[in-house]
Design a protein around this motif. Sequence first.
Motif, PDB file in Angstrom:
ATOM      1  N   THR A 130      54.034 108.776 112.385  1.00  0.00           N
ATOM      2  CA  THR A 130      54.249 108.761 113.493  1.00  0.00           C
ATOM      3  C   THR A 130      55.412 107.048 113.685  1.00  0.00           C
ATOM      4  O   THR A 130      56.853 107.819 114.115  1.00  0.00           O
ATOM      5  N   GLN A 131      56.153 105.872 113.128  1.00  0.00           N
ATOM      6  CA  GLN A 131      56.681 105.084 112.571  1.00  0.00           C
ATOM      7  C   GLN A 131      57.878 105.698 112.008  1.00  0.00           C
ATOM      8  O   GLN A 131      58.903 104.982 112.190  1.00  0.00           O
ATOM      9  N   ASP A 195      53.642  98.777 118.133  1.00  0.00           N
ATOM     10  CA  ASP A 195      54.352  99.071 119.378  1.00  0.00           C
ATOM     11  C   ASP A 195      55.885  97.231 119.320  1.00  0.00           C
ATOM     12  O   ASP A 195      56.625  98.413 120.733  1.00  0.00           O
ATOM     13  N   THR A 196      55.544  96.736 119.074  1.00  0.00           N
ATOM     14  CA  THR A 196      56.143  95.607 119.996  1.00  0.00           C
ATOM     15  C   THR A 196      57.039  95.422 118.511  1.00  0.00           C
ATOM     16  O   THR A 196      57.575  94.135 117.983  1.00  0.00           O
ATOM     17  N   TYR A 197      56.996  96.335 117.380  1.00  0.00           N
ATOM     18  CA  TYR A 197      57.964  96.095 116.171  1.00  0.00           C
ATOM     19  C   TYR A 197      58.047  95.322 114.913  1.00  0.00           C
ATOM     20  O   TYR A 197      58.358  94.588 114.541  1.00  0.00           O
ATOM     21  N   LEU A 198      56.760  94.318 115.610  1.00  0.00           N
ATOM     22  CA  LEU A 198      56.453  93.026 115.100  1.00  0.00           C
ATOM     23  C   LEU A 198      55.247  92.686 114.186  1.00  0.00           C
ATOM     24  O   LEU A 198      53.971  92.977 114.358  1.00  0.00           O
ATOM     25  N   ILE A 199      55.624  92.930 112.720  1.00  0.00           N
ATOM     26  CA  ILE A 199      54.150  93.508 111.771  1.00  0.00           C
ATOM     27  C   ILE A 199      53.597  92.351 110.531  1.00  0.00           C
ATOM     28  O   ILE A 199      54.402  91.879 109.660  1.00  0.00           O
ATOM     29  N   PRO A 200      53.099  91.383 111.334  1.00  0.00           N
ATOM     30  CA  PRO A 200      52.177  90.713 109.763  1.00  0.00           C
ATOM     31  C   PRO A 200      51.699  91.217 108.680  1.00  0.00           C
ATOM     32  O   PRO A 200      50.847  91.825 108.956  1.00  0.00           O
ATOM     33  N   TYR A 201      51.983  91.103 107.938  1.00  0.00           N
ATOM     34  CA  TYR A 201      51.260  92.364 107.224  1.00  0.00           C
ATOM     35  C   TYR A 201      51.079  90.745 105.939  1.00  0.00           C
ATOM     36  O   TYR A 201      49.684  92.015 105.570  1.00  0.00           O
ATOM     37  N   GLY A 202      50.901  89.990 105.623  1.00  0.00           N
ATOM     38  CA  GLY A 202      50.253  88.649 104.815  1.00  0.00           C
ATOM     39  C   GLY A 202      51.258  87.842 104.275  1.00  0.00           C
ATOM     40  O   GLY A 202      52.268  87.878 104.705  1.00  0.00           O
ATOM     41  N   LYS A 203      50.266  86.339 103.912  1.00  0.00           N
ATOM     42  CA  LYS A 203      50.381  85.362 103.685  1.00  0.00           C
ATOM     43  C   LYS A 203      51.032  85.152 102.183  1.00  0.00           C
ATOM     44  O   LYS A 203      52.170  83.926 102.278  1.00  0.00           O
TER      45      LYS A 203
END
Length: 739
Positions: A130-131, A195-203
């Motif tokens: 979808t993205q 949905d907010t276009y902000l993707i925190p993947y990992g530290k």
Amino acid sequence: MSKLIAKAAIRGAHRYFTQAKKELEQAVVSHGPEENIGFPNTAYHLPLILALTGMEVKTLADAQNALQYAGKLLPELPADSLWLPYLGHTLDAGIATLIAEEIIEALKYFNGYEPQEPWLGFTNDSILRTQGIKLVDGRMPGFAACVGALPTNEQAVELARSFQERSILVFMFSSSGGKSMAEQLYEEGIEMNWDTYLIPYGKDTSAAVYALNFAARAAMTFGGIRPGGLEEARKILLYNKERVHAFVLALGRDFDPGQNGEQVITDEKYATAAGAINFGFPVIADSNIPQILPRGICTYEHVVSGISLDQIVNKAVEVRGLKLKISEIPIPVPYGAGFEGERVRKEQMQIQFGGKYTDAFEILRGLPMNEVNDGAIEVIGPDIDNVEEGTALPLGIVVEVAGRNFKEDFESVLERRIHHYLCCAYGIFHMGQRDIPWIRVSKEAFQKGFRLKHFGEILVAKFHDEFSAIVDKIQVKLYTDTAKVQELLKQAKEVYYQRDERIMGMQDEDVDTFYSCILCQSYAPNHVCIVTPQRLGLCGAYTWVDCGASFEMDPHGPNRPVKKGACLDEKNGIFDEVNQYISQASNGNLQQVSMYSIMVDPQTSCGCFEVIAAVLPETNGIMLVNREYLEDTPIGMNFSTMAGEIGGGIQTPGFLGIGKLYISSEKFVSAEGGIKRVVWMPQQLKEEVKDRLQKRLQDIGEPEFLDKIATEKDATTSEELLEFLHKVNHPVLEMEAII
Ligand code: SF4
Ligand code: ZN
């Protein structure tokens, strides 16, 4: 090529390699080499390794083989005096780094550490479909991989906002000075998800592989590149360079005691950046790291440094050559697709309309030219600043348009855009349509000066912008006066009803023309949807009426009328002129397509189906699974695995991609006996289609049938399902064999 960077990258690659080797060995010692390793819900194993080497890593032993391959790519650790003039060594070190990093991240899943709040970890195939398509077809101009953190939380929020405004996805990972940008946003209560276009993947810096294996899968899925050897790997990297417009922002520096306590960029980051450069993704840094400006793999600079934070977004856009369309709308809050999915929680809310609290509706009507005063916005009733914080007001949004080429059929197509337009404003939440909208305005938006008339400003600007061919004038009225809203709501309901009757009452037999949709050929080049009055497009977004309206608005667009011609097979729904059209529109790949069968020449599937229908031979029935359902189904596969098998524009007898509305249609796989063939669907899907389906079941005199369809609560394997079907005496047991 700076020898400093090259050395640092190679040192970093060696470190990752050693770490992966050690952790892998530990896992093998405690679990044995044949133990499975992988990410959740993907058909691509360890996707980056698959893309770069063609190796399908399924077990720890496979991972060891992949790591061995990486070891061969590793350049010798440079001696201090060694001068490395070629980018080649660094790039190899980058590839070796990515392979090692992907193994390190997969081991976190293996050991059960991942993902941890607020981090999202691996992106599954269903989200990819979808993205990822939006990145490839240009709806999202690109993604920014943000490495590290900003000096303050406020600056982090500001940076995130400026990307959201431009609809640029933000992937966040790694840290600088012990902090990461995602943690800064988290502390500020910013919502982070797709949905907010902000993707925190990992530290960890190694979490960068999540962004890159997302990009690599986009190439394999949408570019149709089958992974294999070096040649395919090159194609995948090239596809990314050309289609996935991404860049890396290296933010901040680290404190490294080994370097006399100086602030530095770590070797691990350099090694990872070398991996990203292979994808053609340039690196933009706020600190003064050495630049790499010659053009080689990137058609632009590889590393640009020393860019001040307020300039960094513009610089990135410029270096990567992103095409941005920023709409200028006179409202006091930022506007862009990045805000589309944002929610406004109760504590953040200034005011709300509709939902379960008050009456609300939205409607768009066409009027004669002289009755529309272009740009006029009227507020009738109290405005947001006339009532107390936390109030729920009724709301009627009436959009009136006029245009020489405007037709009544266009109304619902345009009306559906209201949702999309309003929720792109920052601090505005919008859900639903027609008489079920639910809208919230945040305190922050209110404090910035957002008032009711700004809804009007958005609608006027956007309809002019996107529909100038059919709309010349637009005016908007916003009603919050209770009595007035009630009166107008009644009239609006009458209009909705009439519209539904037009399409609901319509039978395929009533028309001599269907419509085609080839919108998805941008990534599934041979796929064609044929949309009929009783069968909408498989994405659920295009009905026959919508396609007709869309054709009139843009005759060169994706929707064309297709004459049925002579009926060759009534039961399966095969028509000679539809066949002729399909043969040409599929570039000769298909010769025949049926409208109503899942077994005989079924319609093709691109990838955006809302639901997959699949024949379960052992039950003699059909199961349905919606995209939102992530678990395995009785066929032994989950949605995304099945999607991978049937997508891409091919005919797969026994499988069909469909829109949700089609389930309650009279023509739903009517060749195989229709709804009575359905033996299983997820509970959530059942709830969603219940109202319409119940009506249809009444019509065929089977009001109890819904309970005979099993859900995951009744059965998750085909054996359990068969048992259930016998228990409820499901009609498939008596029906003729489906295969
Ligand atoms: Fe058009 Fe079909 Fe793609 Fe929907 S799935 S946009 S109807 S081609
Ligand atoms: Zn599609």
